[in-house]
Design a protein around this motif. Structure first.
Motif, PDB file in Angstrom:
ATOM      1  N   ASP A 286      -1.037  27.438 -36.309  1.00 20.64           N
ATOM      2  CA  ASP A 286      -0.938  27.100 -37.734  1.00 20.64           C
ATOM      3  C   ASP A 286       0.500  27.067 -38.231  1.00 20.64           C
ATOM      4  OD1 ASP A 286      -0.500  29.930 -37.670  1.00 20.64           O
ATOM      5  OD2 ASP A 286      -1.041  30.022 -39.796  1.00 20.64           O
ATOM      6  N   SER A 287       1.449  27.298 -37.353  1.00 22.31           N
ATOM      7  CA  SER A 287       2.851  27.292 -37.760  1.00 22.31           C
ATOM      8  C   SER A 287       3.215  25.950 -38.383  1.00 22.31           C
ATOM      9  CB  SER A 287       3.757  27.559 -36.555  1.00 22.31           C
ATOM     10  OG  SER A 287       5.112  27.457 -36.920  1.00 22.31           O
ATOM     11  N   ASP A 288       4.067  25.976 -39.399  1.00 23.59           N
ATOM     12  CA  ASP A 288       4.398  24.733 -40.102  1.00 23.59           C
ATOM     13  C   ASP A 288       5.647  24.044 -39.567  1.00 23.59           C
ATOM     14  OD1 ASP A 288       6.314  26.475 -40.975  1.00 23.59           O
ATOM     15  OD2 ASP A 288       5.749  26.418 -43.094  1.00 23.59           O
ATOM     16  N   ASP A 289       6.189  24.531 -38.435  1.00 19.65           N
ATOM     17  CA  ASP A 289       7.354  23.833 -37.902  1.00 19.65           C
ATOM     18  C   ASP A 289       6.915  22.512 -37.267  1.00 19.65           C
ATOM     19  OD1 ASP A 289       7.681  24.087 -34.653  1.00 19.65           O
ATOM     20  OD2 ASP A 289       6.499  25.721 -35.483  1.00 19.65           O
ATOM     21  N   GLU A 290       7.779  21.539 -37.326  1.00 21.44           N
ATOM     22  CA  GLU A 290       7.454  20.161 -36.931  1.00 21.44           C
ATOM     23  C   GLU A 290       7.035  20.064 -35.469  1.00 21.44           C
ATOM     24  OE1 GLU A 290       9.655  15.779 -36.798  1.00 21.44           O
ATOM     25  OE2 GLU A 290      10.496  17.403 -38.006  1.00 21.44           O
ATOM     26  N   LYS A 291       7.719  20.809 -34.597  1.00 19.92           N
ATOM     27  CA  LYS A 291       7.418  20.728 -33.165  1.00 19.92           C
ATOM     28  C   LYS A 291       6.002  21.226 -32.869  1.00 19.92           C
ATOM     29  CE  LYS A 291      10.680  21.663 -30.272  1.00 19.92           C
ATOM     30  NZ  LYS A 291      11.704  22.359 -29.437  1.00 19.92           N
ATOM     31  N   THR A 292       5.626  22.344 -33.493  1.00 21.38           N
ATOM     32  CA  THR A 292       4.285  22.885 -33.268  1.00 21.38           C
ATOM     33  C   THR A 292       3.219  21.955 -33.801  1.00 21.38           C
ATOM     34  OG1 THR A 292       5.054  25.187 -33.299  1.00 21.38           O
ATOM     35  CG2 THR A 292       2.722  24.812 -33.775  1.00 21.38           C
ATOM     36  N   GLN A 293       3.427  21.423 -34.997  1.00 22.63           N
ATOM     37  CA  GLN A 293       2.420  20.559 -35.592  1.00 22.63           C
ATOM     38  C   GLN A 293       2.225  19.264 -34.791  1.00 22.63           C
ATOM     39  OE1 GLN A 293       0.243  21.425 -38.081  1.00 22.63           O
ATOM     40  NE2 GLN A 293       1.224  23.351 -37.520  1.00 22.63           N
ATOM     41  N   LYS A 294       3.299  18.732 -34.233  1.00 25.70           N
ATOM     42  CA  LYS A 294       3.167  17.544 -33.388  1.00 25.70           C
ATOM     43  C   LYS A 294       2.383  17.872 -32.128  1.00 25.70           C
ATOM     44  CE  LYS A 294       5.718  13.879 -31.014  1.00 25.70           C
ATOM     45  NZ  LYS A 294       4.852  13.957 -29.814  1.00 25.70           N
ATOM     46  N   PHE A 295       2.705  19.012 -31.518  1.00 21.93           N
ATOM     47  CA  PHE A 295       1.995  19.423 -30.309  1.00 21.93           C
ATOM     48  C   PHE A 295       0.508  19.610 -30.582  1.00 21.93           C
ATOM     49  CE2 PHE A 295       0.384  23.195 -27.929  1.00 21.93           C
ATOM     50  CZ  PHE A 295       0.261  22.585 -26.688  1.00 21.93           C
ATOM     51  N   VAL A 296       0.182  20.299 -31.653  1.00 21.77           N
ATOM     52  CA  VAL A 296      -1.222  20.537 -31.997  1.00 21.77           C
ATOM     53  C   VAL A 296      -1.949  19.214 -32.237  1.00 21.77           C
ATOM     54  CG1 VAL A 296      -2.788  21.536 -33.709  1.00 21.77           C
ATOM     55  CG2 VAL A 296      -0.818  22.856 -32.906  1.00 21.77           C
ATOM     56  N   ALA A 297      -1.311  18.314 -32.963  1.00 17.69           N
ATOM     57  CA  ALA A 297      -1.932  17.015 -33.251  1.00 17.69           C
ATOM     58  C   ALA A 297      -2.143  16.207 -31.969  1.00 17.69           C
ATOM     59  CB  ALA A 297      -1.064  16.229 -34.229  1.00 17.69           C
ATOM     60  N   ASP A 298      -1.129  16.184 -31.106  1.00 15.67           N
ATOM     61  CA  ASP A 298      -1.246  15.430 -29.852  1.00 15.67           C
ATOM     62  C   ASP A 298      -2.295  16.054 -28.940  1.00 15.67           C
ATOM     63  OD1 ASP A 298       0.741  13.778 -30.756  1.00 15.67           O
ATOM     64  OD2 ASP A 298       2.331  14.647 -29.507  1.00 15.67           O
ATOM     65  N   TYR A 299      -2.340  17.374 -28.915  1.00 14.64           N
ATOM     66  CA  TYR A 299      -3.308  18.076 -28.069  1.00 14.64           C
ATOM     67  C   TYR A 299      -4.728  17.787 -28.539  1.00 14.64           C
ATOM     68  CZ  TYR A 299      -5.226  21.906 -25.218  1.00 14.64           C
ATOM     69  OH  TYR A 299      -5.943  22.655 -24.302  1.00 14.64           O
ATOM     70  N   ALA A 372      11.323  36.179 -28.758  1.00 11.98           N
ATOM     71  CA  ALA A 372      10.716  37.107 -29.713  1.00 11.98           C
ATOM     72  C   ALA A 372       9.215  36.853 -29.860  1.00 11.98           C
ATOM     73  CB  ALA A 372      11.387  36.976 -31.075  1.00 11.98           C
ATOM     74  N   PRO A 373       8.403  37.924 -29.892  1.00 12.15           N
ATOM     75  CA  PRO A 373       6.964  37.744 -30.110  1.00 12.15           C
ATOM     76  C   PRO A 373       6.651  37.629 -31.598  1.00 12.15           C
ATOM     77  CG  PRO A 373       7.426  40.058 -29.820  1.00 12.15           C
ATOM     78  CD  PRO A 373       8.753  39.333 -29.656  1.00 12.15           C
ATOM     79  N   ILE A 374       5.475  37.069 -31.885  1.00 11.14           N
ATOM     80  CA  ILE A 374       4.970  37.079 -33.249  1.00 11.14           C
ATOM     81  C   ILE A 374       3.542  37.601 -33.210  1.00 11.14           C
ATOM     82  CG2 ILE A 374       6.397  35.146 -34.021  1.00 11.14           C
ATOM     83  CD1 ILE A 374       3.946  33.365 -33.754  1.00 11.14           C
ATOM     84  N   ALA A 375       3.025  37.983 -34.343  1.00 12.60           N
ATOM     85  CA  ALA A 375       1.648  38.470 -34.416  1.00 12.60           C
ATOM     86  C   ALA A 375       0.790  37.463 -35.163  1.00 12.60           C
ATOM     87  CB  ALA A 375       1.603  39.819 -35.120  1.00 12.60           C
ATOM     88  N   VAL A 376      -0.444  37.297 -34.678  1.00  6.06           N
ATOM     89  CA  VAL A 376      -1.404  36.457 -35.388  1.00  6.06           C
ATOM     90  C   VAL A 376      -2.652  37.280 -35.668  1.00  6.06           C
ATOM     91  CG1 VAL A 376      -0.571  34.321 -34.329  1.00  6.06           C
ATOM     92  CG2 VAL A 376      -2.458  35.556 -33.269  1.00  6.06           C
ATOM     93  N   VAL A 377      -3.394  36.848 -36.658  1.00  6.24           N
ATOM     94  CA  VAL A 377      -4.650  37.502 -37.021  1.00  6.24           C
ATOM     95  C   VAL A 377      -5.722  36.428 -37.135  1.00  6.24           C
ATOM     96  CG1 VAL A 377      -4.122  37.371 -39.494  1.00  6.24           C
ATOM     97  CG2 VAL A 377      -5.775  39.056 -38.669  1.00  6.24           C
ATOM     98  N   ILE A 378      -6.934  36.762 -36.730  1.00  7.87           N
ATOM     99  CA  ILE A 378      -8.039  35.810 -36.840  1.00  7.87           C
ATOM    100  C   ILE A 378      -8.599  35.878 -38.255  1.00  7.87           C
ATOM    101  CG2 ILE A 378     -10.344  35.205 -36.023  1.00  7.87           C
ATOM    102  CD1 ILE A 378      -9.513  36.328 -33.277  1.00  7.87           C
ATOM    103  N   LYS A 379      -8.542  34.736 -38.924  1.00  7.18           N
ATOM    104  CA  LYS A 379      -8.994  34.653 -40.306  1.00  7.18           C
ATOM    105  C   LYS A 379      -9.817  33.386 -40.500  1.00  7.18           C
ATOM    106  CE  LYS A 379      -7.238  34.807 -45.070  1.00  7.18           C
ATOM    107  NZ  LYS A 379      -6.023  34.871 -45.915  1.00  7.18           N
ATOM    108  N   ASP A 380     -11.026  33.551 -40.978  1.00  9.81           N
ATOM    109  CA  ASP A 380     -11.937  32.410 -41.183  1.00  9.81           C
ATOM    110  C   ASP A 380     -12.105  31.591 -39.914  1.00  9.81           C
ATOM    111  OD1 ASP A 380     -12.231  33.129 -43.872  1.00  9.81           O
ATOM    112  OD2 ASP A 380     -10.465  31.966 -44.457  1.00  9.81           O
ATOM    113  N   GLY A 381     -12.153  32.295 -38.792  1.00  3.80           N
ATOM    114  CA  GLY A 381     -12.430  31.624 -37.523  1.00  3.80           C
ATOM    115  C   GLY A 381     -11.266  30.912 -36.897  1.00  3.80           C
ATOM    116  N   THR A 382     -10.045  31.149 -37.357  1.00  3.41           N
ATOM    117  CA  THR A 382      -8.855  30.532 -36.757  1.00  3.41           C
ATOM    118  C   THR A 382      -7.734  31.565 -36.660  1.00  3.41           C
ATOM    119  OG1 THR A 382      -8.005  29.802 -38.907  1.00  3.41           O
ATOM    120  CG2 THR A 382      -9.397  28.249 -37.697  1.00  3.41           C
ATOM    121  N   TYR A 383      -6.755  31.259 -35.818  1.00  7.55           N
ATOM    122  CA  TYR A 383      -5.578  32.119 -35.696  1.00  7.55           C
ATOM    123  C   TYR A 383      -4.571  31.741 -36.778  1.00  7.55           C
ATOM    124  CZ  TYR A 383      -7.359  32.930 -30.938  1.00  7.55           C
ATOM    125  OH  TYR A 383      -8.141  33.241 -29.853  1.00  7.55           O
ATOM    126  N   VAL A 384      -4.103  32.699 -37.525  1.00 10.44           N
ATOM    127  CA  VAL A 384      -3.056  32.459 -38.526  1.00 10.44           C
ATOM    128  C   VAL A 384      -1.950  33.479 -38.321  1.00 10.44           C
ATOM    129  CG1 VAL A 384      -4.659  31.471 -40.202  1.00 10.44           C
ATOM    130  CG2 VAL A 384      -4.138  33.900 -40.285  1.00 10.44           C
TER     131      VAL A 384
END
Length: 387
Positions: A286-299, A372-384
């Motif tokens: 769910d990250s809003d950086d451009e690289k992640t969003q392109k990867f998610v969309a292409d995937y 560096a690691p980051i933390a995510v939490v499952i919310k409404d059935g998705t990782y945020v």
């Protein structure tokens, strides 16, 4: 005599044809136009979510690289074999890929299988980059590098995060003492916990032979007032723990590492039970950086609208890391496996890669990644991304 001459001519002709075919096969698999990069991981069995995501992420990157002209003009031929997260089957998969012309291994996916295959890559002096095998055991020979965090780093980072965020004052741990991934994280978590402002009130183990009933471990955690249960385990066992915790009406925070990534894709699991589960990971879809969003969309476009997990992102990064190392070392596709391995090992300590799972990733000579690691939490059935 004429008949004998005809036989000799026929034999010579067939030999020339065979030599020609062999030469063409060598060019296709060992040098010149293509470079065979192999992958090994579970496509079937209990850990299949990991392997399938790794395969998909690596394939996506390989297609992008080839579409852009390849690596120094050489195209990637990516081949992937199923090992069912089993060490013996992983070695068989390695031999199959080697026979197919593999010169670089992007794998394996799980730590136990990787610990078996590392013996073979060391013998062959083959360069190995694992996207997700986090045990330090896979680094012992110096020819393997990791995209993921090591188990010790995951344990330390988890304890620090829980302490610094004040998530709980009493913590319980449920871990697999028969698994190098789980026990490695557990040991470092316990060490670092001594420096944090929470108390470990229960540390309960299970083994590969006793991983279906967790009622005793959960009851002990509940009786000791644990507000958070740390789960340095795989998602398959985690689904059972969450289901059984619900039957005990026990609702602590459940906190895990990368092994929990994939829990939302388990068949017949009530994903509402995973609401609020936290895990440390280097990637959040769910990250809003451009690289992640392109990867998610292409995937999603390539793989039936599925959302990629950390393992897909690690593998995607792995292919671009290999590309960066090849370019740094000016590796040629017709080099021997050993020559290529030596050159890539040296290059890994000299490159820095901005990927989906880390900015400015670098590697030590021992094979460990720095990011560096980051933390995510499952919310409404998705990782945020956790706040």
């Amino acid at each position: 005599m004429k008949k004998m001459k005809k036989v000799i001519s026929l034999v010579l002709g067939l030999s020339m044809v065979a030599a020609s075919l062999t030469a063409c096969g060598t060019k296709a698999s060992n040098g010149g136009d293509t470079l065979v990069i192999g992958g090994i991981g579970p496509l079937t069995g209990g850990a299949a979510v990991y392997g399938q995501n790794v395969k998909n992420g690596a394939e996506l990157a390989a297609k992008e690289i080839n579409a852009a002209g390849g690596i120094n003009g050489v195209k990637i031929e990516f081949k992937f074999e199923d090992d069912e997260a089993d060490g013996e089957k992983a070695v068989n998969a390695y031999n199959t890929l080697k026979d197919a012309g593999m010169k670089i291994l992007m794998g394996t996916v799980t730590s136990g299988a990787c610990a078996s295959v590392i013996e073979k890559t060391n013998e062959d002096k083959m360069f190995q980059l694992t996207p997700s095998a986090s045990s330090t055991d896979v680094l012992k020979y110096g020819n393997a590098f990791q995209v993921c965090f090591t188990d010790p780093n995951q344990g330390i980072a988890s304890a620090k995060y829980i302490g610094e965020k004040a998530l709980a004052t009493k913590v319980a741990i449920i871990y697999d003492s028969s698994d190098i991934y789980s026990s490695g994280i557990y040991e470092k978590f316990v060490e670092e916990a001594k420096n944090q402002n929470f108390e470990i009130v229960a540390a309960e183990a299970f083994t590969a032979d006793s991983k279906s009933d967790f009622s005793v471990q959960l009851q002990k955690a509940k009786d000791n007032g644990a507000e958070l249960v740390f789960l340095p385990i795989y998602y398959t066992e985690a689904t059972l723990i969450l289901t059984q915790a619900a039957s005990l009406d026990y609702k602590p925070i459940f906190f895990g590492c990368d092994g929990l990534d994939g829990i939302l894709g388990v068949e017949n699991f009530d994903t509402s039970l995973a609401e609020g589960v936290m895990l440390l990971t280097p990637f959040a879809a769910d990250s809003d950086d451009e690289k992640t969003q392109k990867f998610v969309a292409d995937y999603k476009a390539a793989y039936n609208n599925e959302v990629p997990n950390q393992f897909a992102a690690d593998a995607y990064d792995a292919m671009y890391i290999i590309k960066a190392a090849i370019e740094k070392a000016d590796v040629k596709a017709d080099m021997s496996v050993a020559e290529m391995g030596d050159a890539l090992k040296a290059a890994m300590t000299q490159i820095s890669v901005d990927g989906l799972t880390g900015a400015g990733m670098t590697w030590s000579a021992t094979g460990e990644v720095n990011k560096a690691p980051i933390a995510v939490v499952i919310k409404d059935g998705t990782y945020v991304t956790a706040e």
